[in-house]
Design an enzyme around this catalytic site. Structure first.
Site, PDB file in Angstrom:
ATOM      1  N   LYS A 175       0.758  -1.134   0.026  1.00  0.00           N
ATOM      2  CA  LYS A 175      -0.081   0.115  -0.008  1.00  0.00           C
ATOM      3  C   LYS A 175       0.897   1.135   0.272  1.00  0.00           C
ATOM      4  O   LYS A 175       1.194   1.898   1.147  1.00  0.00           O
ATOM      5  CB  LYS A 175      -1.024   0.132   1.249  1.00  0.00           C
ATOM      6  CG  LYS A 175      -2.351   0.586   1.100  1.00  0.00           C
ATOM      7  CD  LYS A 175      -2.064   2.200   0.661  1.00  0.00           C
ATOM      8  CE  LYS A 175      -2.124   2.857   1.637  1.00  0.00           C
ATOM      9  NZ  LYS A 175      -1.627   4.416   1.298  1.00  0.00           N
ATOM     10  N   GLU A 250       9.654   1.311  10.408  1.00  0.00           N
ATOM     11  CA  GLU A 250      10.626   2.373  10.302  1.00  0.00           C
ATOM     12  C   GLU A 250       9.860   3.588  10.273  1.00  0.00           C
ATOM     13  O   GLU A 250       9.243   4.193   9.450  1.00  0.00           O
ATOM     14  CB  GLU A 250      11.085   2.006   8.752  1.00  0.00           C
ATOM     15  CG  GLU A 250      11.847   0.703   8.596  1.00  0.00           C
ATOM     16  CD  GLU A 250      13.059   0.786   9.238  1.00  0.00           C
ATOM     17  OE1 GLU A 250      13.854   1.820   9.750  1.00  0.00           O
ATOM     18  OE2 GLU A 250      13.685  -0.360   9.556  1.00  0.00           O
ATOM     19  N   CYS A 284      13.838  10.676   6.619  1.00  0.00           N
ATOM     20  CA  CYS A 284      13.637  10.080   8.115  1.00  0.00           C
ATOM     21  C   CYS A 284      15.088  10.509   8.979  1.00  0.00           C
ATOM     22  O   CYS A 284      14.956  10.669  10.213  1.00  0.00           O
ATOM     23  CB  CYS A 284      13.275   8.824   8.234  1.00  0.00           C
ATOM     24  SG  CYS A 284      14.404   7.491   7.053  1.00  0.00           S
ATOM     25  N   GLU A 385       9.763  16.181  14.759  1.00  0.00           N
ATOM     26  CA  GLU A 385      10.046  15.966  13.258  1.00  0.00           C
ATOM     27  C   GLU A 385       9.198  16.890  12.559  1.00  0.00           C
ATOM     28  O   GLU A 385       8.183  16.897  12.393  1.00  0.00           O
ATOM     29  CB  GLU A 385      10.107  14.720  13.025  1.00  0.00           C
ATOM     30  CG  GLU A 385      10.574  14.135  11.591  1.00  0.00           C
ATOM     31  CD  GLU A 385      10.167  12.732  11.054  1.00  0.00           C
ATOM     32  OE1 GLU A 385       9.010  12.614  11.104  1.00  0.00           O
ATOM     33  OE2 GLU A 385      10.999  12.177  10.403  1.00  0.00           O
TER      34      GLU A 385
HETATM   35  P1  NAD Z   1       2.317   8.640   7.082  1.00  0.00           P
HETATM   36  O1  NAD Z   1       2.344   7.964   8.433  1.00  0.00           O
HETATM   37  O2  NAD Z   1       1.526   9.845   6.967  1.00  0.00           O
HETATM   38  O3  NAD Z   1       1.791   7.831   5.788  1.00  0.00           O
HETATM   39  C1  NAD Z   1       2.707   6.391   5.734  1.00  0.00           C
HETATM   40  C2  NAD Z   1       1.784   5.542   5.013  1.00  0.00           C
HETATM   41  O4  NAD Z   1       0.790   5.123   5.851  1.00  0.00           O
HETATM   42  C3  NAD Z   1       1.095   5.949   3.824  1.00  0.00           C
HETATM   43  O5  NAD Z   1       1.103   4.873   2.653  1.00  0.00           O
HETATM   44  C4  NAD Z   1      -0.139   6.317   4.539  1.00  0.00           C
HETATM   45  O6  NAD Z   1      -1.109   6.361   3.276  1.00  0.00           O
HETATM   46  C5  NAD Z   1      -0.528   5.100   5.466  1.00  0.00           C
HETATM   47  N1  NAD Z   1      -1.443   5.156   6.452  1.00  0.00           N
HETATM   48  C6  NAD Z   1      -1.728   6.446   6.960  1.00  0.00           C
HETATM   49  N2  NAD Z   1      -2.788   6.121   7.972  1.00  0.00           N
HETATM   50  C7  NAD Z   1      -2.962   4.736   7.896  1.00  0.00           C
HETATM   51  C8  NAD Z   1      -3.773   3.891   8.608  1.00  0.00           C
HETATM   52  N3  NAD Z   1      -4.732   4.464   9.651  1.00  0.00           N
HETATM   53  N4  NAD Z   1      -3.605   2.833   8.370  1.00  0.00           N
HETATM   54  C9  NAD Z   1      -2.727   2.315   7.433  1.00  0.00           C
HETATM   55  N5  NAD Z   1      -2.210   2.813   6.809  1.00  0.00           N
HETATM   56  C10 NAD Z   1      -2.109   4.370   6.811  1.00  0.00           C
HETATM   57  O7  NAD Z   1       4.000   9.188   6.605  1.00  0.00           O
HETATM   58  P2  NAD Z   1       4.433   9.987   5.404  1.00  0.00           P
HETATM   59  O8  NAD Z   1       4.015  11.527   5.484  1.00  0.00           O
HETATM   60  O9  NAD Z   1       3.956   9.269   4.308  1.00  0.00           O
HETATM   61  O10 NAD Z   1       5.932   9.838   5.524  1.00  0.00           O
HETATM   62  C11 NAD Z   1       6.733  10.630   6.188  1.00  0.00           C
HETATM   63  C12 NAD Z   1       7.164   9.935   7.447  1.00  0.00           C
HETATM   64  O11 NAD Z   1       7.936   8.813   7.202  1.00  0.00           O
HETATM   65  C13 NAD Z   1       8.210  10.819   8.159  1.00  0.00           C
HETATM   66  O12 NAD Z   1       7.811  10.799   9.783  1.00  0.00           O
HETATM   67  C14 NAD Z   1       9.548  10.122   8.065  1.00  0.00           C
HETATM   68  O13 NAD Z   1      10.630  10.199   9.007  1.00  0.00           O
HETATM   69  C15 NAD Z   1       9.150   8.521   7.854  1.00  0.00           C
HETATM   70  N6  NAD Z   1      10.015   7.836   7.203  1.00  0.00           N
HETATM   71  C16 NAD Z   1      10.726   7.166   7.808  1.00  0.00           C
HETATM   72  C17 NAD Z   1      11.588   6.232   7.159  1.00  0.00           C
HETATM   73  C18 NAD Z   1      12.559   5.010   7.959  1.00  0.00           C
HETATM   74  O14 NAD Z   1      13.159   4.056   7.178  1.00  0.00           O
HETATM   75  N7  NAD Z   1      12.787   5.189   9.334  1.00  0.00           N
HETATM   76  C19 NAD Z   1      12.099   6.516   5.986  1.00  0.00           C
HETATM   77  C20 NAD Z   1      11.196   7.236   5.224  1.00  0.00           C
HETATM   78  C21 NAD Z   1      10.317   8.066   5.939  1.00  0.00           C
END
Ligand code: NAD
Length: 493
Positions: A175, A250, A284, A385
């Site tokens: 997803k 992650e 991240c 963040e």
């Molecule tokens: P997000 O948490 O908003 O969304 C991530 C994913 O989760 C998306 O596909 C979204 O559609 C899905 N999602 C949202 N609500 C959900 C739910 N209730 N149930 C299931 N899926 C759901 O994050 P984002 O804005 O897409 O990404 C940015 C974040 O990701 C930052 O916090 C960043 O630090 C983190 N990140 C972490 C890593 C790592 O490897 N540690 C790498 C890249 C980004």
């Protein structure tokens, strides 16, 4: 404008709801594609296809070596289609073409690495204390895996999750983020060319709270591998706990990039600038807290400022561009809000601090590279963040204070340490509560090196041999070789 469908059971599948989401090019500020707004019925179809593939399909019967060859071919196909896929990712998330090309080459290597690992996953035989008993373990695929990815590096996260999951023998439903879905759908269709049987890899698109939540709740999803924010991660973790599903998380970070007075100042200044302004700060691992020893602070910050002033904003497809736009409107607004928060909390604005304007960047979500000094670690700009191009400079006196400030945070993803003193480097590495320490460099990755977070930055590790353990269960067999039923634990007299 291109219109996309889910990828389920080896074919394109229009959303049951017939509803689509506009995908916006953040550089041009215009809709360039539309992706399916999936719902629970689409989720059901994809999970059912994955479960069939794992239980009765050819994938379940295939030898590990054959599986490995297909996974390796997927990496080769990714290289063949690299230009096309990199361009799609740039249109979807606005990151630099050069960055996305580099990431895709890395992702291809990750596929090849786990392709090679597929037939090296072994069980064990234990010399247990019971006579006449052969005791052995099998490593078995955990079940259907749900891979939820973030918008900043879609096909990299796709590879980091799916390559080890497939090597373990699992089937996957991906997803992707609703902000950058297209490359995942295009790529999934390519895996068929590599010989991946139908249903082993499915992509379902849509909003997190709709199709994402339905997938998380689905009774036939055994493991959830998530990349995204800690807030969403925690919500998914809670649901997974209710159903006793396994998770790998992650999540976000607020990483300290720590510069000591004996560091190579030019190298450290470049590390500080690329650590926060690379990918427009949307990493991240962004080194968003720059901790500088007080004795060199003014001189060092001057170097960082000089390098920051030379950053060229522009079209992410132009090779001359250093920094592109923010990837989407909510992210752009969030970054501007944090600039106001930092000012209100008493930080001093050294440069940037507003939307960027000028030729070639009209219409895009551009913010000037921003540096705040006089930041204290208790300010919101130091603790939360932002995921954007904002650097906070914090001074420290000595090693003990650097460790204390570095660890005084909810996150624990990564840290940079800049020093020529090898003893100090080792002490800092052991003392910092993070998953990765970069010594005299920043943001160096390898698909062979475990990567993941401590504290609120996550659970589990991606990359390297141990990544495959996230997708395996251990099964034990105790087999009696005794005759006449004497091998039973309870023998009635
Ligand atoms: P997000 O948490 O908003 O969304 C991530 C994913 O989760 C998306 O596909 C979204 O559609 C899905 N999602 C949202 N609500 C959900 C739910 N209730 N149930 C299931 N899926 C759901 O994050 P984002 O804005 O897409 O990404 C940015 C974040 O990701 C930052 O916090 C960043 O630090 C983190 N990140 C972490 C890593 C790592 O490897 N540690 C790498 C890249 C980004």
């Amino acid at each position: 404008m291109r219109s996309y469908s889910h990828w389920i059971d080896g074919e394109f599948h229009a959303p049951n709801s017939q509803a689509w989401i506009d995908s916006i090019d953040p550089y041009r500020g215009e809709v360039w594609a539309r992706i399916p707004a999936g719902d629970a019925t689409d989720a059901d179809l994809a999970v059912a296809a994955a479960r069939r593939a794992m239980t009765t399909g050819p994938w379940a019967k295939m030898s590990a070596s054959e599986r490995g060859r297909i996974i390796t071919r997927i990496g080769d196909l990714l290289i063949e289609q690299l230009e096309l896929l990199a361009e799609i990712e740039v249109r979807d998330n606005g990151k630099l073409a050069a960055d996305m090309r580099g990431q895709l080459a890395y992702a291809a290597n990750s596929w090849r690495y786990f392709g090679g690992l597929a037939d090296k996953i072994e069980g064990t035989v234990m010399p247990i204390e019971k006579p006449d008993t052969v005791a052995m373990t099998f490593r078995e695929p955990v079940g259907v895996v749900l891979a939820i990815t973030a918008w900043n590096s879609p096909l990299t996260f796709f590879a980091l999750k799916c390559a080890p999951a497939l090597a373990a023998g699992c089937a996957v439903v991906v997803k992707p983020s609703e902000f950058s879905t297209v490359s995942s759908i295009e790529f999934a269709a390519l895996t068929k060319e590599a010989g991946l049987p139908d249903g082993v890899l499915n992509v379902v698109s849509g909003y997190g709270q709709d199709v994402g939540a339905a997938l998380v709740e689905h009774p036939h999803v055994a493991q959830i591998s998530f990349t995204g924010s800690d807030v969403t991660g925690a919500r998914i973790y809670e649901t997974a706990a209710r159903h006793m599903k396994r998770v790998a998380m992650e999540l976000g970070g607020k990483s300290p990039n720590i510069v000591f007075e004996d560091a190579d100042m030019d190298a450290a200044a470049m590390g500080a600038v690329s650590g926060i302004f690379g990918a427009t700060g949307q990493m991240c691992t962004a080194g968003s807290r720059l901790l500088v020893q007080n004795s060199i602070k003014d001189e060092f910050v001057a170097k960082v400022l000089e390098a920051t002033r030379s950053i060229r904003l522009g079209d992410p497809l132009d090779p001359e561009t250093n920094m592109g736009p923010l990837s989407n409107t909510p992210q752009y607004q969030k970054v501007l809000e944090y600039i106001d928060i930092a000012k209100a909390d008493g930080a001093t604005l050294l440069c940037g601090g507003k939307p960027a304007e000028g030729p070639g960047i009209q219409g895009g979500h551009f913010v000037e590279p921003t540096i705040f000094t006089d930041v204290t670690n208790d300010m919101r700009i130091a603790q939360e963040e932002v995921f954007g191009p904002i650097l906070s400079v914090i001074g420290f006196e000595d090693e003990a204070e650097a460790v204390a400030i570095g660890n005084d945070i909810a996150y624990g993803l990564a840290a940079g340490v800049w020093t020529r003193d090898i003893g100090r480097m080792m002490r800092m590495t052991r003392a910092l509560e993070v998953g990765t320490v970069w010594g005299n460099t920043y943001r160096t990755y390898s698909y062979m090196m475990p990567f993941g977070g401590m504290k609120r930055s996550g659970v589990g590790r991606e990359n390297g041999l141990e990544a495959v353990n996230e997708y395996l269960e251990t099964k034990s067999l105790m087999l009696s070789t005794a005759t006449g039923g004497q091998g039973n634990a309870f023998v009635p007299r």
